[in-house]
Design an enzyme around this catalytic site. Structure first.
Site, PDB file in Angstrom:
ATOM      1  N   TYR A  38      66.476   0.233  34.491  1.00 31.71           N
ATOM      2  CA  TYR A  38      67.218   1.466  34.810  1.00 31.71           C
ATOM      3  C   TYR A  38      66.855   2.581  33.840  1.00 31.71           C
ATOM      4  O   TYR A  38      66.563   3.712  34.250  1.00 31.71           O
ATOM      5  CB  TYR A  38      68.720   1.170  34.753  1.00 31.71           C
ATOM      6  CG  TYR A  38      69.621   2.373  34.914  1.00 31.71           C
ATOM      7  CD1 TYR A  38      69.752   3.004  36.150  1.00 31.71           C
ATOM      8  CD2 TYR A  38      70.369   2.865  33.840  1.00 31.71           C
ATOM      9  CE1 TYR A  38      70.592   4.093  36.303  1.00 31.71           C
ATOM     10  CE2 TYR A  38      71.213   3.949  33.985  1.00 31.71           C
ATOM     11  CZ  TYR A  38      71.324   4.573  35.215  1.00 31.71           C
ATOM     12  OH  TYR A  38      72.155   5.653  35.369  1.00 31.71           O
ATOM     13  N   SER A  92      70.247  10.255  32.720  1.00 35.61           N
ATOM     14  CA  SER A  92      71.218   9.426  31.989  1.00 35.61           C
ATOM     15  C   SER A  92      70.908   9.520  30.505  1.00 35.61           C
ATOM     16  O   SER A  92      69.743   9.679  30.118  1.00 35.61           O
ATOM     17  CB  SER A  92      71.119   7.962  32.423  1.00 35.61           C
ATOM     18  OG  SER A  92      71.882   7.141  31.551  1.00 35.61           O
TER      19      SER A  92
HETATM   20  P1  NDP Z   1      78.350   5.779  42.410  1.00 35.53           P
HETATM   21  O1  NDP Z   1      77.728   4.457  42.766  1.00 35.53           O
HETATM   22  O2  NDP Z   1      79.763   5.806  42.000  1.00 35.53           O
HETATM   23  O3  NDP Z   1      78.102   6.813  43.603  1.00 35.53           O
HETATM   24  C1  NDP Z   1      76.816   6.885  44.106  1.00 35.53           C
HETATM   25  C2  NDP Z   1      76.735   7.944  45.165  1.00 35.53           C
HETATM   26  O4  NDP Z   1      75.362   8.021  45.556  1.00 35.53           O
HETATM   27  C3  NDP Z   1      77.507   7.634  46.410  1.00 35.53           C
HETATM   28  O5  NDP Z   1      77.875   8.848  47.002  1.00 35.53           O
HETATM   29  C4  NDP Z   1      76.494   6.888  47.258  1.00 35.53           C
HETATM   30  O6  NDP Z   1      76.717   7.030  48.662  1.00 35.53           O
HETATM   31  C5  NDP Z   1      75.234   7.612  46.895  1.00 35.53           C
HETATM   32  N1  NDP Z   1      74.069   6.765  47.013  1.00 35.53           N
HETATM   33  C6  NDP Z   1      73.861   5.555  46.463  1.00 35.53           C
HETATM   34  N2  NDP Z   1      72.674   5.066  46.834  1.00 35.53           N
HETATM   35  C7  NDP Z   1      72.124   6.037  47.617  1.00 35.53           C
HETATM   36  C8  NDP Z   1      70.912   6.128  48.301  1.00 35.53           C
HETATM   37  N3  NDP Z   1      70.019   5.136  48.302  1.00 35.53           N
HETATM   38  N4  NDP Z   1      70.669   7.254  49.022  1.00 35.53           N
HETATM   39  C9  NDP Z   1      71.580   8.258  49.073  1.00 35.53           C
HETATM   40  N5  NDP Z   1      72.743   8.222  48.435  1.00 35.53           N
HETATM   41  C10 NDP Z   1      73.013   7.109  47.727  1.00 35.53           C
HETATM   42  O7  NDP Z   1      77.406   6.339  41.225  1.00 35.53           O
HETATM   43  P2  NDP Z   1      77.715   7.378  40.042  1.00 35.53           P
HETATM   44  O8  NDP Z   1      78.488   8.512  40.577  1.00 35.53           O
HETATM   45  O9  NDP Z   1      78.220   6.630  38.867  1.00 35.53           O
HETATM   46  O10 NDP Z   1      76.224   7.830  39.675  1.00 35.53           O
HETATM   47  C11 NDP Z   1      75.660   9.031  40.160  1.00 35.53           C
HETATM   48  C12 NDP Z   1      74.419   9.341  39.335  1.00 35.53           C
HETATM   49  O11 NDP Z   1      74.778   9.422  37.963  1.00 35.53           O
HETATM   50  C13 NDP Z   1      73.325   8.268  39.423  1.00 35.53           C
HETATM   51  O12 NDP Z   1      72.068   8.885  39.411  1.00 35.53           O
HETATM   52  C14 NDP Z   1      73.529   7.475  38.140  1.00 35.53           C
HETATM   53  O13 NDP Z   1      72.345   6.827  37.730  1.00 35.53           O
HETATM   54  C15 NDP Z   1      73.928   8.594  37.203  1.00 35.53           C
HETATM   55  N6  NDP Z   1      74.633   8.153  36.001  1.00 35.53           N
HETATM   56  C16 NDP Z   1      75.845   7.547  36.093  1.00 35.53           C
HETATM   57  C17 NDP Z   1      76.492   7.150  34.954  1.00 35.53           C
HETATM   58  C18 NDP Z   1      77.815   6.484  34.974  1.00 35.53           C
HETATM   59  O14 NDP Z   1      78.238   5.996  33.904  1.00 35.53           O
HETATM   60  N7  NDP Z   1      78.531   6.424  36.090  1.00 35.53           N
HETATM   61  C19 NDP Z   1      75.887   7.345  33.620  1.00 35.53           C
HETATM   62  C20 NDP Z   1      74.618   8.013  33.646  1.00 35.53           C
HETATM   63  C21 NDP Z   1      74.023   8.395  34.806  1.00 35.53           C
HETATM   64  P3  NDP Z   1      77.086   5.760  49.618  1.00 35.53           P
HETATM   65  O15 NDP Z   1      78.391   5.243  49.128  1.00 35.53           O
HETATM   66  O16 NDP Z   1      77.136   6.310  50.993  1.00 35.53           O
HETATM   67  O17 NDP Z   1      75.964   4.760  49.476  1.00 35.53           O
END
Ligand code: NDP
Length: 246
Positions: A155, A141
């Protein structure tokens, strides 16, 4: 020929948000793709169907990133089903935004378990199978380098750790031609960080482009880093944040 033809990619947390867009993009570049998810089997299966509908190959595997045994089994299943492993995208992650003094130890542990320990486990398992010339890509991030808004102490600490994990690991696997890079998104419109959410206004205000980014804009950078053209980029922190950290 497609740039990732005959390659196999594993994307953790690929059922929604940034991970789903990365999975679809790598598949459209020619890779066969395995995704993991924690809870949302319906969304995971929709990603698989979308990839198959476009002529690609994909599987979904339930594996909570905080469960080391499940992650190890998921890596093994991906290799067994798709035949090899060339690209690992450590995308699964979570944020629990709140003022530091209200953040509990359990919440800190949860973020460490998924955002950092999960990457440790997936990467260790993946390296047992990964071919020379492979790609390990973290989704860190922009707050792993600079924090411009309150509420992200725990975070951002995990994402800062992801940055150093990336840099350190790049020194150990370079001899195999494996690159390790950290893609650092800024505010991206997903369920985790909705562009219309309470936390959105200050995040948008600190971008240079005055807008949230899209999941496809992150996936485009991941696609490049995964490609053969990116062979001399390693140990890098590549920010896709609309100028947040400018
Ligand atoms: P979302 O919450 O929209 O999606 C998360 C995804 O990860 C889902 O597919 C979810 O699956 C899966 N997931 C969540 N927890 C777990 C777990 N414990 N084990 C396996 N899979 C898991 O998140 P984002 O797409 O926004 O974020 C994705 C990545 O990007 C993260 O690492 C986040 O920190 C990073 N990020 C995001 C930003 C943003 O602004 N959105 C900015 C900077 C970084 P399920 O629904 O089945 O739980």
């Amino acid at each position: 020929m497609s740039k990732l033809a005959n390659k196999v990619a594993l994307v953790t947390g690929g059922s929604r948000g940034i991970g789903a867009a990365i999975a679809k993009r790598l598949a459209s570049d020619g890779a066969s793709v395995a995704i993991t998810y924690a809870k949302d089997a319906t969304s995971a299966s929709a990603v698989v169907k979308a990839i198959e509908g476009a002529g690609g190959k994909a599987i979904a595997i339930q594996a909570d990133a905080a469960d080391a045994k499940a992650v190890a089994a998921a890596v093994a299943q991906a290799v067994a089903s798709l035949g090899r492993l060339d690209v690992l995208v450590n995308n699964a992650g979570t944020a629990i935004p709140k003022p530091f003094e209200e953040t509990t130890l359990e919440e800190m542990d949860r973020m460490v378990d998924i955002n950092l320990r999960g990457i440790f486990v997936a990467t260790k398992e993946a390296l047992k199978h990964m071919n020379d010339g492979g790609r390990i890509i973290m989704i860190g991030s922009c707050v792993g380098e600079r924090v411009l808004t309150p509420g992200l102490v725990a975070y951002s600490a995990t994402k800062g750790a992801v940055k150093m994990f990336t840099q350190g690991l790049s020194r150990e696997v370079g001899a195999r031609g494996i690159t390790v890079n950290n893609v650092q998104p800024g505010p991206i419109d997903t369920d985790l960080n909705p562009a219309a959410g309470d936390w959105a206004t200050p995040q948008k205000a600190v971008t240079a482009l005055n807008r949230y980014g899209t999941v496809e804009e992150v996936a485009a950078l991941v696609s490049f880093v995964a490609s053969p053209e990116a062979s001399y980029i390693t140990g890098a922190n590549l920010t896709v944040d609309g100028g947040t950290n400018a």
